[in-house]
Design an enzyme around this catalytic site. Sequence first.
Site, PDB file in Angstrom:
ATOM      1  N   PHE A  82       0.809  -1.229   0.000  1.00 26.73           N
ATOM      2  CA  PHE A  82       0.000   0.000   0.000  1.00 26.73           C
ATOM      3  C   PHE A  82       0.833   1.265   0.000  1.00 26.73           C
ATOM      4  CE2 PHE A  82      -0.666   2.873   3.579  1.00 26.73           C
ATOM      5  CZ  PHE A  82       0.160   2.342   4.558  1.00 26.73           C
ATOM      6  N   LYS A  83       2.106   1.163   0.338  1.00 23.77           N
ATOM      7  CA  LYS A  83       2.966   2.350   0.342  1.00 23.77           C
ATOM      8  C   LYS A  83       3.012   3.017  -1.039  1.00 23.77           C
ATOM      9  CE  LYS A  83       4.601   1.616   4.618  1.00 23.77           C
ATOM     10  NZ  LYS A  83       3.934   0.367   5.004  1.00 23.77           N
TER      11      LYS A  83
END
Length: 496
Positions: A111-112
């Site tokens: 998700f970064k």
Amino acid sequence: MEIRYQSTRSSGENVTASQAILKGLADDGGLFVPTSIPKLSTSLENIAKMSYQETAYEVMKQFLTDFTEDELKNCINRAYDGKFDTEEIAPLVEKDGVYYLELFHGATIAFKDMALSILPHLLTTSAKKNEISNQIVILTATSGDTGKAALAGFADVEGTSIIVFYPKNGVSKIQELQMVTQKGANTSVVGITGNFDDAQSGVKAMFGNKELAKIMNEKGYQFSSANSINIGRLVPQVVYYVYSYTRLLAQGAIQNGETVNFVVPTGNFGNILAAFYAKNMGIPVGKLICASNENKVLFDFFETGVYDRNREFILTTSPSMDILISSNLERLIYKIAGENAEVTADLMGALASNGKYTITAEMKEEMKDFVGGWAGENQTADEIKRVYDACGYVMDTHTAVASAVYHKYKEKTNDSTKTIIASTASPYKFASSVMTAIDKKYNGMDDFALIDELCKTSGTKIPNAVEELRSAAVLHNTVCDTADMQKTVEKILELN
Ligand SMILES: *Cc1c(COP(=O)(O)O)cnc(C)c1O
């Protein structure tokens, strides 16, 4: 309305959004927070008709008020493009009675990417706006996923270079390979002998070192941060909470105004704080369920009002959540202290000197939107297997912590509110833990063999980010002691 940014630790001057993005951390060591959390300026029904990119503009323009429409749209369009393997960017998948918000379709399959694919553009735009001619040196501590996402985002971006520190023995094999094979003349990757908290403390110390800043400036450099302390990380993360709510609205799965719960697997508290900001912008949210692994310092905090990091640091199968100092919690503390910088500074001082602080009963009352939960290693593995057996959906270990915590919460409360679980990594990134959870026979098998097994088991395509690792050359092999992090930076930048 212009939104400005001020430190959580002193109520003195405030800065524009672009200045806050450039600085990363405030001079007094505090985190930048908006002077007020803006509301959405258009209805949720309207947003329900928008693409991810259009939604991003609606949300981000409210926070980054010194960016022009052109500047912001340009950043958004360069970030959320073909690097993502789906046009939806963040698809919402209904499985087993809940919605998994898949935030892992970007370049590094965690998700970064949602924030780090746009941060380099926000940062270089901010530098131009503020007439900065120094080269921006991104200094980052990573528990595994931030590092690679930041490297991918900043590689060969003009006017920047990036140095990443990671705990040598605290990341998965795939995570390490992803980082040490990173291309780009402006990238450096360094393993340290300590854990993630050591890496983060070392980086924070360099940011606060005025002497170092002066030497850097003379050589034409200045630091900035790609960690989630940077407001340029937080703001893009608010987008997918607004997006996922409005997708449910568009599908007719919820009525306008109906509340939903969000469950977020949490480490540094950045992702769930973005959900809290989304709620404050006007998204109808019931509970924000903060899921921890065995490093359950946040669970204990929500139960007792005591934050206490004096405990054993446990290495788990969800390494991106192996954190005892959740930096972004400071922004929540500031909010629940009635935006009182003095109180926040005192509590953070206590954390730095004693590893511990206690909030007042009034402050605890202000956190009632949040519910803490945690799942141990066995529960996490069992949840991966349970959901796979029930519907064939394979999730990663971090998402499984959240999923296990949610089902425990639901059993206890009978809360039947529709619920969105943030799915923060592709199972391919943690293939060994995931496959062993599904069947013990995979224990000890080679990572790449397991990736092939995962492909067969889940019926999903092996992401390019993993496929290319099979033959990629190792380009970074520096390891240093925790105490030598600054020396290593000085060497990389040739400061002496
Ligand atoms: C970083 C990360 C988390 C934790 O997110 P925070 O914003 O630090 O709370 C959870 N899961 C994965 C896969 C991550 O990479």
